[in-house]
Write a protein that holds these residues in place. Structure first.
Motif, PDB file in Angstrom:
ATOM      1  N   LEU A  73      66.707  47.089  66.075  1.00  0.00           N
ATOM      2  CA  LEU A  73      68.083  46.785  66.464  1.00  0.00           C
ATOM      3  C   LEU A  73      68.113  45.969  67.757  1.00  0.00           C
ATOM      4  CD1 LEU A  73      71.149  47.098  66.155  1.00  0.00           C
ATOM      5  CD2 LEU A  73      70.960  49.356  67.230  1.00  0.00           C
ATOM      6  N   LEU A  74      67.251  46.310  68.709  1.00  0.00           N
ATOM      7  CA  LEU A  74      67.173  45.531  69.956  1.00  0.00           C
ATOM      8  C   LEU A  74      66.759  44.093  69.669  1.00  0.00           C
ATOM      9  CD1 LEU A  74      65.496  47.893  72.602  1.00  0.00           C
ATOM     10  CD2 LEU A  74      67.931  47.483  72.187  1.00  0.00           C
ATOM     11  N   LYS A  75      65.830  43.926  68.746  1.00  0.00           N
ATOM     12  CA  LYS A  75      65.372  42.581  68.399  1.00  0.00           C
ATOM     13  C   LYS A  75      66.501  41.764  67.772  1.00  0.00           C
ATOM     14  CE  LYS A  75      60.561  44.007  67.608  1.00  0.00           C
ATOM     15  NZ  LYS A  75      59.496  44.192  66.582  1.00  0.00           N
ATOM     16  N   ILE A  76      67.293  42.414  66.923  1.00  0.00           N
ATOM     17  CA  ILE A  76      68.446  41.734  66.321  1.00  0.00           C
ATOM     18  C   ILE A  76      69.420  41.290  67.402  1.00  0.00           C
ATOM     19  CG2 ILE A  76      70.486  42.032  64.851  1.00  0.00           C
ATOM     20  CD1 ILE A  76      68.823  44.080  63.225  1.00  0.00           C
ATOM     21  N   PHE A  77      69.732  42.228  68.302  1.00  0.00           N
ATOM     22  CA  PHE A  77      70.699  41.903  69.350  1.00  0.00           C
ATOM     23  C   PHE A  77      70.183  40.802  70.276  1.00  0.00           C
ATOM     24  CE2 PHE A  77      72.451  42.549  73.640  1.00  0.00           C
ATOM     25  CZ  PHE A  77      73.781  42.245  73.356  1.00  0.00           C
ATOM     26  N   GLN A  78      68.900  40.828  70.581  1.00  0.00           N
ATOM     27  CA  GLN A  78      68.325  39.796  71.433  1.00  0.00           C
ATOM     28  C   GLN A  78      68.505  38.413  70.799  1.00  0.00           C
ATOM     29  OE1 GLN A  78      64.085  40.196  72.170  1.00  0.00           O
ATOM     30  NE2 GLN A  78      64.280  39.236  74.170  1.00  0.00           N
ATOM     31  N   LYS A  79      68.303  38.330  69.485  1.00  0.00           N
ATOM     32  CA  LYS A  79      68.499  37.056  68.773  1.00  0.00           C
ATOM     33  C   LYS A  79      69.967  36.637  68.804  1.00  0.00           C
ATOM     34  CE  LYS A  79      64.243  36.449  67.237  1.00  0.00           C
ATOM     35  NZ  LYS A  79      63.412  35.271  67.647  1.00  0.00           N
ATOM     36  N   ILE A  80      70.868  37.604  68.653  1.00  0.00           N
ATOM     37  CA  ILE A  80      72.301  37.294  68.703  1.00  0.00           C
ATOM     38  C   ILE A  80      72.672  36.765  70.079  1.00  0.00           C
ATOM     39  CG2 ILE A  80      74.627  38.303  68.658  1.00  0.00           C
ATOM     40  CD1 ILE A  80      73.581  40.273  66.545  1.00  0.00           C
ATOM     41  N   HIS A  81      72.177  37.438  71.117  1.00  0.00           N
ATOM     42  CA  HIS A  81      72.534  37.063  72.485  1.00  0.00           C
ATOM     43  C   HIS A  81      72.010  35.678  72.858  1.00  0.00           C
ATOM     44  CE1 HIS A  81      72.467  37.258  76.952  1.00  0.00           C
ATOM     45  NE2 HIS A  81      73.648  37.800  76.731  1.00  0.00           N
ATOM     46  N   GLN A  82      70.892  35.304  72.278  1.00  0.00           N
ATOM     47  CA  GLN A  82      70.353  33.968  72.551  1.00  0.00           C
ATOM     48  C   GLN A  82      71.295  32.869  72.060  1.00  0.00           C
ATOM     49  OE1 GLN A  82      66.495  34.098  70.681  1.00  0.00           O
ATOM     50  NE2 GLN A  82      65.572  35.315  72.321  1.00  0.00           N
ATOM     51  N   LYS A  83      72.074  33.176  71.031  1.00  0.00           N
ATOM     52  CA  LYS A  83      72.988  32.189  70.448  1.00  0.00           C
ATOM     53  C   LYS A  83      74.438  32.392  70.885  1.00  0.00           C
ATOM     54  CE  LYS A  83      70.150  31.399  66.354  1.00  0.00           C
ATOM     55  NZ  LYS A  83      70.099  31.347  64.867  1.00  0.00           N
ATOM     56  N   LYS A  84      74.754  33.598  71.362  1.00  0.00           N
ATOM     57  CA  LYS A  84      76.124  33.897  71.773  1.00  0.00           C
ATOM     58  C   LYS A  84      76.070  34.800  72.997  1.00  0.00           C
ATOM     59  CE  LYS A  84      80.547  35.716  70.062  1.00  0.00           C
ATOM     60  NZ  LYS A  84      81.315  34.476  70.344  1.00  0.00           N
ATOM     61  N   ALA A  85      76.280  34.210  74.148  1.00  0.00           N
ATOM     62  CA  ALA A  85      76.128  34.952  75.406  1.00  0.00           C
ATOM     63  C   ALA A  85      77.193  36.021  75.592  1.00  0.00           C
ATOM     64  CB  ALA A  85      76.152  33.984  76.584  1.00  0.00           C
ATOM     65  N   ASP A  86      78.408  35.775  75.102  1.00  0.00           N
ATOM     66  CA  ASP A  86      79.498  36.736  75.325  1.00  0.00           C
ATOM     67  C   ASP A  86      79.496  37.813  74.239  1.00  0.00           C
ATOM     68  OD1 ASP A  86      80.166  34.817  73.460  1.00  0.00           O
ATOM     69  OD2 ASP A  86      82.313  34.871  73.913  1.00  0.00           O
ATOM     70  N   CYS A  87      78.415  38.584  74.213  1.00  0.00           N
ATOM     71  CA  CYS A  87      78.315  39.703  73.278  1.00  0.00           C
ATOM     72  C   CYS A  87      77.691  40.897  73.988  1.00  0.00           C
ATOM     73  CB  CYS A  87      77.490  39.327  72.047  1.00  0.00           C
ATOM     74  SG  CYS A  87      75.764  38.969  72.389  1.00  0.00           S
ATOM     75  N   ARG A  88      77.959  42.072  73.469  1.00  0.00           N
ATOM     76  CA  ARG A  88      77.428  43.306  74.040  1.00  0.00           C
ATOM     77  C   ARG A  88      76.997  44.232  72.906  1.00  0.00           C
ATOM     78  NH1 ARG A  88      77.633  40.388  77.651  1.00  0.00           N
ATOM     79  NH2 ARG A  88      78.434  40.671  79.773  1.00  0.00           N
ATOM     80  N   LEU A  89      76.014  45.070  73.199  1.00  0.00           N
ATOM     81  CA  LEU A  89      75.547  46.076  72.254  1.00  0.00           C
ATOM     82  C   LEU A  89      75.952  47.451  72.767  1.00  0.00           C
ATOM     83  CD1 LEU A  89      73.885  46.946  69.744  1.00  0.00           C
ATOM     84  CD2 LEU A  89      71.849  46.928  71.208  1.00  0.00           C
ATOM     85  N   VAL A  90      76.645  48.222  71.948  1.00  0.00           N
ATOM     86  CA  VAL A  90      77.080  49.573  72.305  1.00  0.00           C
ATOM     87  C   VAL A  90      76.290  50.569  71.460  1.00  0.00           C
ATOM     88  CG1 VAL A  90      78.988  51.214  72.243  1.00  0.00           C
ATOM     89  CG2 VAL A  90      79.383  48.866  73.014  1.00  0.00           C
ATOM     90  N   LEU A  91      75.535  51.452  72.128  1.00  0.00           N
ATOM     91  CA  LEU A  91      74.726  52.461  71.455  1.00  0.00           C
ATOM     92  C   LEU A  91      75.300  53.840  71.760  1.00  0.00           C
ATOM     93  CD1 LEU A  91      71.149  51.060  72.198  1.00  0.00           C
ATOM     94  CD2 LEU A  91      72.567  50.701  70.172  1.00  0.00           C
ATOM     95  N   ILE A  92      75.713  54.539  70.719  1.00  0.00           N
ATOM     96  CA  ILE A  92      76.339  55.846  70.853  1.00  0.00           C
ATOM     97  C   ILE A  92      75.398  56.893  70.283  1.00  0.00           C
ATOM     98  CG2 ILE A  92      78.354  57.254  70.250  1.00  0.00           C
ATOM     99  CD1 ILE A  92      79.764  54.450  69.721  1.00  0.00           C
TER     100      ILE A  92
END
Length: 377
Positions: free
Chosen positions: A223-242
């Motif tokens: 999941l971290l790897k997915i989010f890292q790829k997303i953030h590389q293309k879209k800076a205004d994003c956040r990951l919320v882990l509950i």
């Protein structure tokens, strides 16, 4: 009134625990009351609520599958002191046989085994890599104990077909007890969404969310790897882990190593899951294996766009908002799919949830009647 002894490891905010609490809250407790036998000394997240609803909590030591002698003695002492139970409902999966062996010894007539997960078979790489050796040993024990599940069980329940077939075998009939939720609470509410985003400093961001314990099957590293790829293309994003769990610190450390820790919100265990789902924009769930996860029912009830691993049973596919992807793919595949689908209209999915039998208010009476029928025979 009859009292049912529900058996768990601990009443934390896991999927099985949340499911049984949903039924417990909505049952006619003048007819059916739940008590809980747990195997941890520390207090669980639901303990106070259980007591407020009239339930009792009894604590035993953890089960040692290699040397169960002391546990059997504890359990015998418990049943000698508590002769009021005629129905035991166990949610320990493969460890259920330890409880039922002694329950049958004390002539408790109704022993319900409940399947909640479907573990993958052990792979050779699990054994040769030290990091995975402990998990491989656990899997090996589970597969051995599965063979004993029928020795003392009288009734079979499961959250879904996949989990039931895994634990009981394809030849053993079992009853489906849906991981039902209070669906009305999850209906998308834009005002709650706006309020929660503001309170958490998440306005004007694409919010990727995940709900689950920090354990190996939930696959947080991927999941971290997915989010890292997303953030590389879209800076205004956040990951919320509950959620919380034994691997939380490991995941926090890995997020720091990947230089994305300041983009991740670790919210811990929460009781306001329905409202938190309003705040999320995309739900990502790349588990290695599951039974039928209640969190995916909740996410669909909230109208969220969901990306889940294709190892999860297709039974959870209730709305058109869920897509299944392979965790064998590069995380960039997931990232591209998520970004491509980030803009969509949240809709009210209550009728679909209810139609498929996942609204607790619609389904609780059938199981209330089942418990009553056992003791009236």
């Amino acid at each position: 009134m009859i009292r049912i002894l529900q058996v768990f490891t601990i009443m934390g905010r896991g999927g099985a625990e949340s499911m049984i609490m949903n039924y417990y809250r909505n049952m006619d407790r003048e007819k059916v009351q739940f008590d809980f036998l747990v195997h941890r000394q520390e207090e669980g997240a639901f303990d106070k609520e259980i007591k407020s609803l009239g339930g009792s909590i009894y604590r035993l030591s953890p089960i040692n599958p290699f040397f169960p002698g002391n546990y059997y003695q504890e359990l015998r002492t418990f049943f000698k002191e508590h002769k009021e139970y005629t129905v035991i409902h166990s949610h320990l999966n493969t460890f259920t046989s330890f409880v039922f062996k002694i329950a049958e010894e004390f002539k408790i007539p109704y022993r319900i085994a409940h399947a909640h997960t479907a573990t993958e078979k052990i792979k050779f790489n699990d054994i040769i890599h030290p990091k995975s050796a402990k998990e491989a040993l656990k899997k090996s024990v589970k597969f051995r104990l599965k063979k004993r599940i029928h020795d003392h069980t009288t009734h079979y329940f499961s959250c879904g077909e996949k989990a039931g077939n895994w634990l009981f075998g394809t030849e053993q009939p079992f009853r489906i007890m849906n991981n039902a939720i209070d669906a009305e609470k999850f209906v998308y509410n834009p005002e709650i969404s706006k309020k929660y985003k503001k309170e958490n400093g998440l306005e004007n961001q694409l919010i990727i969310g995940h709900i689950g314990n920090f354990t190996e099957p939930k696959n947080h590293t991927y999941l971290l790897k997915i989010f890292q790829k997303i953030h590389q293309k879209k800076a205004d994003c956040r990951l919320v882990l509950i959620g919380d769990g034994p691997l939380r610190k490991t995941i926090e450390s890995e997020a720091k190593q990947r230089s994305i820790d300041d983009k991740i919100h670790f919210l811990g265990l929460r009781s306001d899951i329905a409202n938190l789902c309003q705040m999320l924009d995309i739900f990502v769930f790349p588990s290695l294996y599951e039974g039928l996860p209640v969190t995916l029912i909740e996410a669909q009830a909230a109208g969220l766009k969901i990306f889940a691993s294709d190892t999860i049973t297709n039974e959870v596919h209730i709305t058109d908002n869920i897509s299944f992807l392979s965790i064998k793919d590069d995380p960039s595949v997931w990232a591209d799919k998520i970004l491509k689908n980030q803009s969509y209209k949240r809709t009210n999915t209550f009728d679909q949830i209810k139609k498929h039998g996942y609204d607790i208010k619609s389904g609780v009476k059938a199981f209330e009647d089942f418990y009553v029928s056992l003791t009236s025979n």
